[in-house]
Motif scaffolding. Structure first.
Motif, PDB file in Angstrom:
ATOM      1  N   ARG A 174       0.912  -0.738  -0.059  1.00  0.00           N
ATOM      2  CA  ARG A 174      -0.021  -0.095  -0.061  1.00  0.00           C
ATOM      3  C   ARG A 174       1.099   1.115   0.216  1.00  0.00           C
ATOM      4  O   ARG A 174       0.224   2.341  -0.393  1.00  0.00           O
ATOM      5  CB  ARG A 174      -1.017  -0.062   1.413  1.00  0.00           C
ATOM      6  N   GLU A 175       2.357   1.231   0.753  1.00  0.00           N
ATOM      7  CA  GLU A 175       3.005   2.016   0.556  1.00  0.00           C
ATOM      8  C   GLU A 175       2.884   1.730  -0.935  1.00  0.00           C
ATOM      9  O   GLU A 175       3.940   1.903  -2.033  1.00  0.00           O
ATOM     10  CB  GLU A 175       4.157   2.095   1.373  1.00  0.00           C
ATOM     11  N   THR A 176       2.991   3.584  -1.323  1.00  0.00           N
ATOM     12  CA  THR A 176       3.286   4.226  -2.930  1.00  0.00           C
ATOM     13  C   THR A 176       4.759   4.813  -2.669  1.00  0.00           C
ATOM     14  O   THR A 176       5.221   5.503  -1.375  1.00  0.00           O
ATOM     15  CB  THR A 176       2.117   4.812  -3.411  1.00  0.00           C
ATOM     16  N   ALA A 177       4.766   6.003  -4.127  1.00  0.00           N
ATOM     17  CA  ALA A 177       6.001   7.083  -3.897  1.00  0.00           C
ATOM     18  C   ALA A 177       5.894   7.996  -3.224  1.00  0.00           C
ATOM     19  O   ALA A 177       4.391   8.285  -2.757  1.00  0.00           O
ATOM     20  CB  ALA A 177       5.751   6.883  -5.359  1.00  0.00           C
ATOM     21  N   PHE A 178       7.108   8.769  -2.848  1.00  0.00           N
ATOM     22  CA  PHE A 178       6.426   9.735  -2.226  1.00  0.00           C
ATOM     23  C   PHE A 178       7.057  10.855  -3.031  1.00  0.00           C
ATOM     24  O   PHE A 178       7.954  11.940  -3.001  1.00  0.00           O
ATOM     25  CB  PHE A 178       7.505   9.888  -0.544  1.00  0.00           C
ATOM     26  N   PRO A 179       6.793  11.081  -4.100  1.00  0.00           N
ATOM     27  CA  PRO A 179       7.023  12.335  -4.831  1.00  0.00           C
ATOM     28  C   PRO A 179       7.386  13.531  -4.537  1.00  0.00           C
ATOM     29  O   PRO A 179       7.785  15.222  -4.680  1.00  0.00           O
ATOM     30  CB  PRO A 179       6.419  12.460  -5.970  1.00  0.00           C
ATOM     31  N   LEU A 180       6.496  14.054  -2.766  1.00  0.00           N
ATOM     32  CA  LEU A 180       6.548  15.391  -2.447  1.00  0.00           C
ATOM     33  C   LEU A 180       8.120  15.908  -1.311  1.00  0.00           C
ATOM     34  O   LEU A 180       7.534  16.906  -1.016  1.00  0.00           O
ATOM     35  CB  LEU A 180       5.020  15.806  -1.649  1.00  0.00           C
ATOM     36  N   VAL A 214      -7.404  17.824  -4.211  1.00  0.00           N
ATOM     37  CA  VAL A 214      -6.192  18.621  -2.942  1.00  0.00           C
ATOM     38  C   VAL A 214      -5.217  17.706  -3.238  1.00  0.00           C
ATOM     39  O   VAL A 214      -4.274  16.383  -2.894  1.00  0.00           O
ATOM     40  CB  VAL A 214      -6.224  19.605  -1.883  1.00  0.00           C
ATOM     41  N   VAL A 215      -6.503  15.854  -2.502  1.00  0.00           N
ATOM     42  CA  VAL A 215      -5.774  14.633  -2.544  1.00  0.00           C
ATOM     43  C   VAL A 215      -4.957  13.505  -3.138  1.00  0.00           C
ATOM     44  O   VAL A 215      -4.230  13.225  -3.058  1.00  0.00           O
ATOM     45  CB  VAL A 215      -7.055  14.128  -2.644  1.00  0.00           C
ATOM     46  N   MET A 216      -5.385  14.497  -4.509  1.00  0.00           N
ATOM     47  CA  MET A 216      -4.750  13.671  -5.849  1.00  0.00           C
ATOM     48  C   MET A 216      -3.264  14.826  -5.963  1.00  0.00           C
ATOM     49  O   MET A 216      -2.266  14.273  -6.382  1.00  0.00           O
ATOM     50  CB  MET A 216      -5.186  13.840  -6.540  1.00  0.00           C
ATOM     51  N   GLU A 217      -3.481  15.717  -5.549  1.00  0.00           N
ATOM     52  CA  GLU A 217      -2.118  17.069  -5.818  1.00  0.00           C
ATOM     53  C   GLU A 217      -0.581  16.327  -5.134  1.00  0.00           C
ATOM     54  O   GLU A 217       0.305  16.759  -5.103  1.00  0.00           O
ATOM     55  CB  GLU A 217      -2.717  18.139  -4.926  1.00  0.00           C
ATOM     56  N   TRP A 218      -1.448  15.436  -3.639  1.00  0.00           N
ATOM     57  CA  TRP A 218      -1.139  14.978  -2.505  1.00  0.00           C
ATOM     58  C   TRP A 218       0.106  13.475  -2.545  1.00  0.00           C
ATOM     59  O   TRP A 218       0.278  12.544  -2.291  1.00  0.00           O
ATOM     60  CB  TRP A 218      -1.392  15.037  -1.164  1.00  0.00           C
ATOM     61  N   GLY A 219      -1.073  13.201  -3.823  1.00  0.00           N
ATOM     62  CA  GLY A 219      -0.393  11.949  -3.615  1.00  0.00           C
ATOM     63  C   GLY A 219      -1.665  10.305  -3.130  1.00  0.00           C
ATOM     64  O   GLY A 219      -0.760   9.672  -3.051  1.00  0.00           O
ATOM     65  N   LEU A 220      -2.370  10.997  -2.444  1.00  0.00           N
ATOM     66  CA  LEU A 220      -2.533   9.822  -1.498  1.00  0.00           C
ATOM     67  C   LEU A 220      -3.262   8.434  -2.410  1.00  0.00           C
ATOM     68  O   LEU A 220      -3.261   8.878  -2.961  1.00  0.00           O
ATOM     69  CB  LEU A 220      -4.055  10.946  -0.885  1.00  0.00           C
ATOM     70  N   ALA A 221      -2.802   7.443  -1.416  1.00  0.00           N
ATOM     71  CA  ALA A 221      -3.762   6.366  -2.145  1.00  0.00           C
ATOM     72  C   ALA A 221      -5.234   5.600  -0.986  1.00  0.00           C
ATOM     73  O   ALA A 221      -5.908   4.599  -1.652  1.00  0.00           O
ATOM     74  CB  ALA A 221      -2.460   5.302  -1.897  1.00  0.00           C
ATOM     75  N   MET A 259      -0.436  11.053 -18.793  1.00  0.00           N
ATOM     76  CA  MET A 259       0.930  10.447 -17.430  1.00  0.00           C
ATOM     77  C   MET A 259       1.612  11.214 -17.117  1.00  0.00           C
ATOM     78  O   MET A 259       2.113  11.240 -15.820  1.00  0.00           O
ATOM     79  CB  MET A 259       1.790   8.992 -18.691  1.00  0.00           C
ATOM     80  N   ASP A 260       2.477  12.281 -17.265  1.00  0.00           N
ATOM     81  CA  ASP A 260       2.904  12.834 -16.575  1.00  0.00           C
ATOM     82  C   ASP A 260       2.619  13.890 -15.846  1.00  0.00           C
ATOM     83  O   ASP A 260       3.505  13.450 -14.705  1.00  0.00           O
ATOM     84  CB  ASP A 260       3.933  13.695 -17.642  1.00  0.00           C
ATOM     85  N   TYR A 261       1.275  14.348 -15.785  1.00  0.00           N
ATOM     86  CA  TYR A 261       0.642  14.545 -15.137  1.00  0.00           C
ATOM     87  C   TYR A 261       0.278  13.324 -13.927  1.00  0.00           C
ATOM     88  O   TYR A 261       0.699  13.774 -12.163  1.00  0.00           O
ATOM     89  CB  TYR A 261      -0.347  14.621 -15.179  1.00  0.00           C
ATOM     90  N   MET A 262       0.297  12.718 -13.467  1.00  0.00           N
ATOM     91  CA  MET A 262       0.064  11.255 -12.711  1.00  0.00           C
ATOM     92  C   MET A 262       0.994  10.612 -11.415  1.00  0.00           C
ATOM     93  O   MET A 262       1.054  10.583 -10.511  1.00  0.00           O
ATOM     94  CB  MET A 262      -0.650  10.209 -13.203  1.00  0.00           C
ATOM     95  N   VAL A 263       2.253  10.516 -13.206  1.00  0.00           N
ATOM     96  CA  VAL A 263       2.946   9.935 -12.240  1.00  0.00           C
ATOM     97  C   VAL A 263       4.136  11.542 -11.473  1.00  0.00           C
ATOM     98  O   VAL A 263       4.925  11.183 -10.277  1.00  0.00           O
ATOM     99  CB  VAL A 263       4.748  10.619 -13.522  1.00  0.00           C
ATOM    100  N   ALA A 264       3.698  12.816 -12.217  1.00  0.00           N
ATOM    101  CA  ALA A 264       4.207  13.938 -11.259  1.00  0.00           C
ATOM    102  C   ALA A 264       4.229  13.709  -9.747  1.00  0.00           C
ATOM    103  O   ALA A 264       4.481  14.093  -8.340  1.00  0.00           O
ATOM    104  CB  ALA A 264       3.548  14.785 -11.738  1.00  0.00           C
ATOM    105  N   ARG A 265       2.535  12.832  -9.570  1.00  0.00           N
ATOM    106  CA  ARG A 265       2.405  13.410  -8.005  1.00  0.00           C
ATOM    107  C   ARG A 265       2.040  11.860  -7.435  1.00  0.00           C
ATOM    108  O   ARG A 265       2.340  11.667  -5.847  1.00  0.00           O
ATOM    109  CB  ARG A 265       0.646  13.421  -8.108  1.00  0.00           C
ATOM    110  N   TYR A 266       1.955  10.475  -8.257  1.00  0.00           N
ATOM    111  CA  TYR A 266       2.586   9.502  -7.532  1.00  0.00           C
ATOM    112  C   TYR A 266       3.272   8.526  -7.486  1.00  0.00           C
ATOM    113  O   TYR A 266       3.403   7.404  -7.559  1.00  0.00           O
ATOM    114  CB  TYR A 266       1.060   8.348  -7.915  1.00  0.00           C
ATOM    115  N   GLY A 267       4.394   8.892  -9.075  1.00  0.00           N
ATOM    116  CA  GLY A 267       5.509   8.232  -8.901  1.00  0.00           C
ATOM    117  C   GLY A 267       5.357   7.140 -10.120  1.00  0.00           C
ATOM    118  O   GLY A 267       3.721   6.577 -10.865  1.00  0.00           O
TER     119      GLY A 267
END
Lengths: 178, 154
Positions: A30-36, A132-139, B80-88
């Protein structure tokens, strides 16, 4: 019988694979990437959960104090599990605890929950459409971020718990205070 | 036959087409493009599904954003770039080949090469063993000569 070196090759390969897969078992899928990480928080401006209160914007995260930003929802059971930790954190003077509420079936219910069990959040933003949830990359919810000196420095996916509090979050706050 | 009918009823499931509950794009070509993009994005909740197949709320949220961006003129790579920037890279159903994934992508090739190597070694050993059979002893050679001579006489 003389054991030829390549006879033990299958065993070596097997042990290698076993170690590889065993380590994999310990990882959290469940741990995803942390681009922030070490980045400035994304721009956002959210309206409030309760009409009479202010909302939350990225500007609020850039103050002098370290910010604990918690994504939650009143329908999310693990969020209730971690609620006491957030309540305890909200009593500290050296940090600000803010919340972003990800989609409610009924906002009244969310407000009622916080009124009944206690509201740890100095400010709450309401994110109905998950932008905003998406901007923070939430799963999913809950997730907790720490913002310090304008940079996002921690991400905890899932509810806060004793190991996180004792071994990471509290020591980190201690270190930041110095 | 009764039980069969019962079973059939039991296994009838409504046909869920992902996205039917959402507003599809009015332009069919754009909708197709958006669907293609959705197939390449991993659902955050049910990780073996793409967001195109998933019923999860978060997948629905992502689908809305994908459609929005396609409607705004973004192409496949932009989204794809938009999504990868946020989720990797994690969000991609087909992760790119890079320093972290070369082993993942290279493993099949590596295994085939290893197999070929093993097969080659075995084959070579097999062949050398054949040619390196011990020569016949003097007695054996004599017996063979006698047999061959008898054979010739007949």
């Amino acid at each position: 019988m003389k054991i030829k070196p390549y006879y033990i090759l299958p065993i070596v390969v097997f042990i290698g694979m076993a170690i590889f897969l065993f380590v994999g078992l310990g990882l959290n899928p469940r741990e995803t990437a942390f681009p922030l990480y070490e980045q400035s928080p994304p721009d956002f401006a959210l309206g409030p959960l309760h009409e009479e209160q202010p909302g939350l914007t990225d500007e609020d995260l850039l103050g002098d104090k370290t910010v604990i930003l918690n994504f939650f929802a009143s329908w999310c059971a693990p969020c209730r599990e971690e609620h006491p930790y957030l309540m305890a954190l909200s009593e500290r003077d050296d940090i600000s605890v803010y919340g972003i509420d990800y989609r409610e079936v009924s906002r009244e219910k969310a407000i009622a929950w916080l009124y009944r069990d206690g509201n740890p959040f100095a400010l709450i933003g309401y994110d109905q459409d998950a932008r905003v949830v998406m901007e923070w990359g939430l799963a999913g919810v809950p997730e907790t971020f720490i913002v310090h000196n304008g940079k996002v420095i921690r991400r905890y996916q899932g509810p806060l718990n004793v190991p996180i509090m004792q071994h990471d979050l509290l020591p980190l706050l201690e270190a930041l205070e110095k | 036959m009764k039980w069969l009918a019962f079973l059939m009823v039991l296994f009838v499931t409504p046909a869920f087409a992902a996205g039917v509950d959402e507003a599809v794009l009015p332009d069919a070509a754009q909708e197709d493009a958006a669907r293609d993009i959705m197939k390449d994005l991993r659902c955050l909740v049910c990780q073996n599904q793409s967001i195109e197949e998933s019923d999860a709320d978060m997948a629905a949220d992502l689908r809305i954003v994908v459609r929005e961006r396609v409607a705004a003129g973004d192409d496949h790579q932009d989204v794809m770039d938009y999504m990868v920037a946020r989720y990797g890279d994690w969000i991609l159903m087909r992760p790119p080949v890079n320093e972290r994934t070369w082993l993942l992508w290279g493993m099949p090739v590596l295994l085939v090469l290893l197999g070929l190597l093993a097969a080659g070694l075995l084959m070579r050993r097999h062949l050398t063993e054949r040619t390196a059979d011990a020569p016949l002893s003097a007695d054996e050679q004599a017996a063979l000569d006698t047999l061959l001579a008898e054979d010739k006489d007949q």
